[in-house]
Design a protein around this motif. Sequence first.
Motif, PDB file in Angstrom:
ATOM      1  N   PRO A  85     -10.898  -1.298   6.818  1.00 44.73           N
ATOM      2  CA  PRO A  85      -9.596  -1.819   7.217  1.00 44.73           C
ATOM      3  C   PRO A  85      -8.457  -2.176   5.953  1.00 44.73           C
ATOM      4  N   PHE A  86      -9.131  -2.354   4.860  1.00 47.69           N
ATOM      5  CA  PHE A  86      -8.261  -2.421   3.702  1.00 47.69           C
ATOM      6  C   PHE A  86      -7.551  -1.115   3.363  1.00 47.69           C
ATOM      7  N   VAL A  89      -4.564  -0.370   5.904  1.00 52.03           N
ATOM      8  CA  VAL A  89      -3.580  -1.027   5.665  1.00 52.03           C
ATOM      9  C   VAL A  89      -2.826  -0.732   4.345  1.00 52.03           C
ATOM     10  N   VAL A  92      -0.682   2.251   5.051  1.00 57.67           N
ATOM     11  CA  VAL A  92       0.588   1.870   5.582  1.00 57.67           C
ATOM     12  C   VAL A  92       1.692   1.369   4.678  1.00 57.67           C
ATOM     13  N   PHE A  93       1.253   0.529   3.844  1.00 56.10           N
ATOM     14  CA  PHE A  93       2.144  -0.205   2.880  1.00 56.10           C
ATOM     15  C   PHE A  93       2.737   0.861   1.756  1.00 56.10           C
ATOM     16  N   ALA A 137      -0.155  -1.786  -2.700  1.00 53.31           N
ATOM     17  CA  ALA A 137      -0.846  -1.175  -1.886  1.00 53.31           C
ATOM     18  C   ALA A 137      -1.699   0.008  -2.332  1.00 53.31           C
TER      19      ALA A 137
END
Length: 495
Positions: A85-86, A89, A92-93, A137
Amino acid sequence: MEYGGSNEAMAPLWKIIMVASIAAGVQFGWALQLSLLTPYVQQLGVPHMWASFIWLCGPISGLLVQPIVGYFSDRTRNRLGRRRPFIIVGAVFVAIAVFLIGFAADLGHMAGDSLDKEMKPRAVAIFVVGFWILDVANNMLQGPCRALLADLSANNHQRMRIANAFFSFFMAVGNVLGYAVGSISNLYKVLPFTATVACDVYCANLKSCFLIDIVFLAVVTISVITSVQEVRHPSQKELANGEPEPMTPFSKEVTSAFRNLSKPMWLLYLVTALNWIAWFPFILYDTDWMGLEVYGGKAQGTNAEKRLYDLGVHAGSLGLMLNSVVLGFASLVVEPLGKMVGGVKRWWAIVNFILAIGLAGTIPITKMAKAYRAAHGPVPPPANVKGGALSIFSILGIPLSVTYSIPFALASIYSSSAGAGQGLSLGVLNMAIVIPQMIVSVVSGRLDEAFGGGNLPAFIMGAVAALVSALMALFVLPNPPSQASMPALMVGGGH
């Protein structure tokens, strides 16, 4: 099932290689940062001595983000696993951040920046916001990726070293791609819409590079997320009723990690910190050194000076690409070379001596370039000077392969029952990397300005730090324990 480091719990090598390949996507963007962004910032009107302060974004975000992300990734319960999950994310960032950076000049102009003024405050503000997001990110991606590699290695020391060596190898792949793309002077013609009234050819090339980076990172990340499944480890403790054990507060967890650190871990952090004091001046100013001192140009000057500076920056991008080719090959032989010289920590010491010599070698190259311009006027340097500079870039790929792999492998091996998992342990190691970077970011610009505005003082400081780091790795840092002498200290990323 027992997770004491047995081969049963160890993931197939192809999964480790797949996870390590994310480093190529992350490093693609880093390569663009390192080779093109310092000149780009100066084009937006930020003076040379203040450019280093913008680079504080990375160290500060690394200081805070990696330990926090590592802490929560050790304890996350999600159908995708605890690391993935990290990673999602973070990817995406990264896409959001590189859009802001690449389009900073256009967005600043739309917000009111004047094209006639050298300083473009709105574009700089947008750039800085994007830069901070990008560094946050990248830290969200790298920390969980390295922790996942340790999970998949299941406490097998050799597999941990190999996993980190592959991570270093794919960093080299990303570097080669990034520097190769960054060195193409007319790349914007592939995406002609990137050239605008507020964004010149250099800016349009940078914008095109970052758009390619978004696509490349998306492909790599999706491939890994869909092909590598995480396994649940005993470190995700449960109570008798099946509920997860309450988390220890983050501050107490970090305090416990520091309080229970063994002497080898403290020494590892010290050697790592010195190593990064050595590296960061060159990482920060390598292409600027080529443009400013080797080629004699200026980011803000006459058209002839700007042309020389641009030629130097592109030559520096070529040097960084050569550096990455050497980095890639050297990463694949870290393990056998370590055995050949008597251990990985001895190999680390040897390559730090190489780093010190390479940084010191920038002095004669600079003096030769200045002497040639004094005799022939403001022209590009001769072949022997350019070749010498590119040789320094290339040779430094050898110590870089160790910097990107051995400290992380040793941190995983040294980790003991300090109440922290692999994610937090590697996050704490990251503190030993980013705090020196913060010091260098604050000191180097003022140091260079105090000695005439060049980059050599910071490089000399780095050479001294590399020499001290080499001596400490050789005579102070203990050898890592053998696999047979260690019980199952780490259990797939937990303790």
